[in-house]
Design a protein around this motif. Structure first.
Motif, short mmCIF file in Angstrom:
data_model
loop_
_atom_site.label_atom_id
_atom_site.label_comp_id
_atom_site.label_asym_id
_atom_site.label_seq_id
_atom_site.Cartn_x
_atom_site.Cartn_y
_atom_site.Cartn_z
N ALA A 161 10.84 39.86 63.61
CA ALA A 161 9.44 40.09 63.35
C ALA A 161 8.74 39.91 62.05
O ALA A 161 7.67 39.80 62.19
CB ALA A 161 9.91 41.41 63.07
N ASP A 162 10.09 38.70 61.65
CA ASP A 162 8.63 37.69 60.41
C ASP A 162 9.17 36.07 60.57
O ASP A 162 9.75 35.70 60.15
CB ASP A 162 9.82 38.58 59.80
N THR A 163 8.25 35.15 60.82
CA THR A 163 8.51 34.04 60.43
C THR A 163 8.77 33.58 59.47
O THR A 163 8.98 32.08 59.44
CB THR A 163 7.31 33.74 61.32
N GLY A 164 8.03 34.43 58.04
CA GLY A 164 8.88 33.64 57.26
C GLY A 164 9.68 33.77 56.83
O GLY A 164 10.20 33.03 56.04
N ASP A 165 10.85 35.03 57.26
CA ASP A 165 12.68 34.50 57.13
C ASP A 165 13.31 34.82 58.48
O ASP A 165 13.85 35.35 59.33
CB ASP A 165 12.45 35.94 56.21
N LEU A 166 13.55 33.23 58.89
CA LEU A 166 14.42 33.10 60.33
C LEU A 166 16.00 33.29 59.97
O LEU A 166 16.29 32.45 60.91
CB LEU A 166 13.83 31.42 61.35
N ASP A 167 16.63 33.19 58.82
CA ASP A 167 18.03 32.97 59.54
C ASP A 167 18.30 33.93 59.56
O ASP A 167 19.61 33.81 59.87
CB ASP A 167 18.17 32.69 57.06
N LYS A 168 18.05 35.07 59.21
CA LYS A 168 18.46 36.50 59.99
C LYS A 168 18.50 36.52 60.98
O LYS A 168 19.67 36.38 62.32
CB LYS A 168 18.16 37.41 59.81
N ALA A 169 17.22 35.54 62.34
CA ALA A 169 17.31 35.42 63.29
C ALA A 169 18.25 34.73 63.55
O ALA A 169 18.78 33.90 64.97
CB ALA A 169 16.05 35.54 63.75
N ALA A 170 18.55 32.97 63.20
CA ALA A 170 19.13 32.34 63.46
C ALA A 170 20.80 32.39 63.57
O ALA A 170 21.41 32.20 64.39
CB ALA A 170 18.79 30.95 62.35
N ARG A 171 21.46 33.18 62.26
CA ARG A 171 22.54 33.70 62.22
C ARG A 171 22.77 34.76 63.80
O ARG A 171 24.32 34.52 64.44
CB ARG A 171 23.18 34.76 61.10
N GLN A 172 21.75 35.69 64.25
CA GLN A 172 22.07 36.41 65.22
C GLN A 172 22.18 35.89 66.52
O GLN A 172 22.78 36.13 67.33
CB GLN A 172 20.87 37.60 65.43
#
Length: 490
Positions: free
Chosen positions: A428-439
């Motif tokens: 939902a937010d390309t400014g913060d991709l760390d959560k998506a990377a962990r998932q």
């Protein structure tokens, strides 16, 4: 030879006694490979397997001669392009290239976009310029149709105003050729239309918001095909009585079995160890496709895998760095800034059929790359950087068809076309991709372990894909085309 590589010889004995249609393809993309051409290949495979009726090879013009914005391929393609044996691609230039011609194509496109600003005299001048380029293309298309005795010509993405003179010429040539009751006709197959495809160059919109006085639209007795309800609704608002037919895209078959020799050779040639997960980015390197977002997400995934001690993945981007040099420089700068150059591969455009060049280097097609990703327990990233340019966006569907985990940014068609219930990493937010990377690291780990919960999610996505992209509408349409050529239909 790959199963999809159809030749004259292997079709000559098929469907004996049936009328096989002569098919031509005109593609407005100006590229040797694109998502739409790959979907066309899927249709060829499906039709050949299920109902036959097409004569091979299919003759094609991929639009090189009227797309100077695709500079590396303008005006007659680039050297060394490989095509499957079932597709014969012309390098014709109906208007010989000369100084100023490229600027004229682009200038016309810009003037057509701003038609509402033009004075009557300026509109008359634009009309004259369109007619000057349309005349040789009309002669070219009519000669092609007559020489090849074409039954059905498929015009791919020809309604947009990239080359209005060519579209006008195609309409006129078709009207002249399919006159006096000749069976067959022109099929306009649009996967982007004016209002829904908001591509910009700088601050300027490339296309008008809707058809205008300069832009031909599909009309009866032509046939008009679109892949989504949203595009069908938009087409219904156009100044024509012709109703767009909704036919969802045809997806590739699910890859089965272990890697084959060509897959293993490809990995070796790319310097990819077979225990490294291959993450695919099935897009062109074109600004709105968001390759830079995929690179940043992948960098986070690399850091997370390093922290966990998991195998380091490899990112394989389908597109060519030559298509949009300015954007490519930005993407490469992102790769360098993230320090992941050793783990990123740009594949230079994925061919319609896997092939080796004279040096023995493999270029794999979409089906084979999905096979590689599946066998290496990889996945798919699909990260458009704006929500309003994808009419479908096939990355999620390709992942689902191959039973691969995927991550995707939020874009309009993902909700509007795909609908709810998909199981994936939603960004939902390309400014913060760390959560998506962990998932996504969690998904890759589960994929390697053949985790039953993940396997159930992937099968769920595959079922969703079959529901949203069924084969039957395409088969029904193609069977109807065959019936229209039968003696009783004349």
């Amino acid at each position: 030879m790959p199963a999809s590589d159809v030749t004259k010889a292997d079709t000559a004995t098929e469907h004996q006694g049936r009328r096989r249609a002569r098919v031509a393809l005109v593609c407005g993309d100006g590229l040797p490979v694109s998502g739409l051409l790959t979907i066309f290949r899927n249709i060829v495979d499906l039709v050949r397997a299920e109902c036959g009726g097409i004569e091979f090879p299919i003759t094609a013009d991929l639009g090189y001669s009227w797309r100077p914005d695709k500079a590396v391929f303008y005006p007659s393609g680039a050297p060394g392009l490989g095509y499957p044996q079932w597709l014969e691609v012309t390098d014709a230039t109906p208007v010989p290239d000369h100084p100023g011609l490229a600027e004229e194509w682009l200038g016309l496109r810009a003037d057509i976009e701003r038609a509402h600003e033009l004075t009557p005299d300026e509109r008359a001048a634009v009309t004259a310029r369109i007619e000057e380029l349309a005349a040789p293309y009309e002669e070219y298309f009519l000669s092609w149709l007559e020489k090849e005795q074409i039954d059905w010509m498929v015009g791919v993405n020809m309604t947009l105003s990239d080359a209005t003179p060519v579209t006008l010429a195609l309409h006129r040539a078709a009207a002249a050729y399919w006159s006096d009751g000749r069976p067959g006709g022109l099929i306009l197959w649009d996967h982007d239309l004016f209002g829904s495809y908001s591509v910009h160059e700088g601050e300027t919109r490339v296309y008008p918001q809707a058809p205008n006085v300069f832009t031909p639209v599909p009309v009866a007795p032509q046939r008009w095909v679109v892949p989504t309800q949203q595009l069908q609704d938009e087409g219904r608002s156009y100044p024509t009585e012709l109703e767009p037919t909704l036919i969802p895209y045809v997806l590739p078959r699910r890859p089965q079995g272990p890697l084959r020799a060509r897959h293993e050779e490809f990995l070796a040639q790319q310097g990819i160890e077979p225990d490294r997960p291959v993450v695919l980015v099935p897009v062109r390197v074109f600004r709105v496709k968001g390759v830079e977002v995929a690179v940043r997400l992948f960098a986070g995934l690399m850091r997370e895998c390093e922290r966990r001690g998991d195998p380091h993945p490899v990112l394989a981007v389908f597109g060519s760095l030559q298509e949009d040099p300015d954007y490519s420089r930005e993407v490469l700068a992102t790769v360098e800034a993230e320090g992941i150059g050793d783990a990123v591969r740009f594949l230079g455009g994925v061919p319609l059929t896997s092939n080796q060049d004279e040096a023995g280097t493999w270029r794999l097609d979409e089906v084979d790359l999905l096979h590689v990703a599946k066998a290496t327990a990889g996945g798919v990233f699909y990260t458009p950087n704006r929500p309003d340019v994808e009419s479908v966006g096939l990355g999620p569907a390709l992942a689902a068809a191959a039973c691969l985990p995927f991550a995707a940014t939020v874009y309009n068609a993902l909700d509007g076309v795909y609908g709810p219930g998909w199981r994936y990493v939603r960004i939902a937010d390309t400014g913060d991709l760390d959560k998506a990377a962990r998932q996504f690291a969690d998904l890759l780990a589960a994929h390697r372990a053949a985790d039953p919960a993940l396997e159930a999610d992937l099968e769920h996505n595959a079922a969703q894909a079959r529901h949203v992209f069924p084969d039957e509408p395409c088969l029904r349409f193609v069977r109807g085309l065959g019936s229209a050529l039968s003696p009783g239909s004349r």
